[in-house]
Design an enzyme around this catalytic site. Structure first.
Site, short mmCIF file in Angstrom:
data_model
loop_
_atom_site.label_atom_id
_atom_site.label_comp_id
_atom_site.label_asym_id
_atom_site.label_seq_id
_atom_site.Cartn_x
_atom_site.Cartn_y
_atom_site.Cartn_z
N ASP A 168 -4.91 -2.21 -2.63
CA ASP A 168 -5.01 -1.94 -1.20
C ASP A 168 -4.09 -0.78 -0.84
O ASP A 168 -2.93 -0.75 -1.24
CB ASP A 168 -4.59 -3.21 -0.44
CG ASP A 168 -4.92 -3.16 1.04
OD1 ASP A 168 -5.89 -2.48 1.40
OD2 ASP A 168 -4.22 -3.82 1.82
N HIS A 169 -4.63 0.19 -0.11
CA HIS A 169 -3.85 1.34 0.37
C HIS A 169 -3.15 2.09 -0.76
O HIS A 169 -1.94 2.35 -0.71
CB HIS A 169 -2.83 0.91 1.43
CG HIS A 169 -3.45 0.49 2.72
ND1 HIS A 169 -4.01 1.38 3.61
CD2 HIS A 169 -3.63 -0.74 3.26
CE1 HIS A 169 -4.49 0.72 4.64
NE2 HIS A 169 -4.30 -0.57 4.45
#
Length: 280
Positions: free
Chosen positions: A82-83
């Site tokens: 994520d990210h």
């Protein structure tokens, strides 16, 4: 079974009007709770980490835990970055065994964001790993990611369409009113904007910052193309509160096997509730 990619999971969700739950993992206890909740709901699940989380756990431990969980799980399990902050960050995850990645170039100028995402797509597709990316900025705080909500920018549908077409990403995270972290007031989601983005992109959409968003709003977003919904803050809050409560009642206890169990049980129930809500 082995870890699966998110590609077919999300394509099926997009085609059939439901969403896959993606839950932030920070340790073994939380991972076991997420898997147990998914099994109770009889639904696939996405374990996801930011780079700061896998650095905290240690990449070899992180991937080994996820693979062990997937091998024993009765439902499909994916491991998602994520990210991701950079191509190097993504490459580290691809080499280690992640089965899905997000590259977040949303703070970059539009053309630079496209260039970065295209490169990530190129290397990820070579090993059959799907890519998520973001346009616009989603406010709030998540691990080391901090975006002032006042400076958060909604996604422009026309630019989103071009972004998706030029990059070849598999899923798209739009900014339409959600934020990472805890909400002080109920967020005002821009559903008309989300519908325009859906029409412009025509690929599975991702809702970030779903912790604290009312169920009705999440379901409405699913009806407008959201096929993956991210939860993290609610899990961390519940886990911490359960441990605090345990020690209030048992101030001298020192056995982790005892004080983790009620926290894990509470998280299992929460994950099951969230996944069942996404399926309706």
């Amino acid at each position: 079974m082995t870890l699966v990619t998110t590609k077919h999971l999300m394509e099926d969700a997009y085609a059939n009007g439901y969403a896959i739950g993606a839950f932030g993992v920070h340790n073994l206890e939380i991972m076991k709770a997420i898997i147990a909740g998914a099994e109770k709901a009889n639904a696939p699940v996405i374990l996801q980490t930011t780079s700061s989380t896998y650095k905290y756990i240690g990449m070899p431990y992180m991937v080994a835990l996820a693979k062990a969980a997937a091998a024993q799980a009765k439902v499909p399990v994916a491991l998602h970055l994520d990210h991701g902050e950079s191509l190097e960050n993504v490459m580290e995850c691809l080499r280690s065994g992640y089965t899905s990645v997000m590259i977040d170039g949303s703070s970059l100028p539009f053309e630079d964001n496209i260039a970065l995402v295209k490169r990530v797509v190129e290397v990820s597709k070579a090993v059959n790993v799907p890519v998520e990316a973001e346009l616009g900025t989603i406010g709030g705080v998540e691990d080391d990611l901090k975006v002032d909500e006042a400076s958060a920018l909604f996604t422009n549908p026309e630019m989103a369409g071009r972004f998706v077409q030029e990059t070849g990403i598999d899923s798209f995270a739009p900014a339409f009113g959600t934020a990472h972290g805890a909400y002080k007031i109920e967020p005002e989601l821009q559903f008309d904007l989300l519908d325009q983005i859906r029409q412009a992109t025509n690929i599975p959409l991702v809702m970030h910052g779903a912790s604290g968003v009312p169920d009705a709003s999440v379901k409405k977003a699913i009806g407008l193309g959201v096929s993956k919904v991210n939860f993290s803050t609610e899990l961390k809050d519940l886990f911490a509160n359960e441990i605090r409560s345990f020690f209030i009642d048992n101030p001298t206890e020192n056995d982790p096997r005892k004080y983790f169990l009620p926290a894990r049980a509470a998280l299992t129930e929460l994950v099951e509730q969230k996944i069942r809500m996404l399926q309706r």
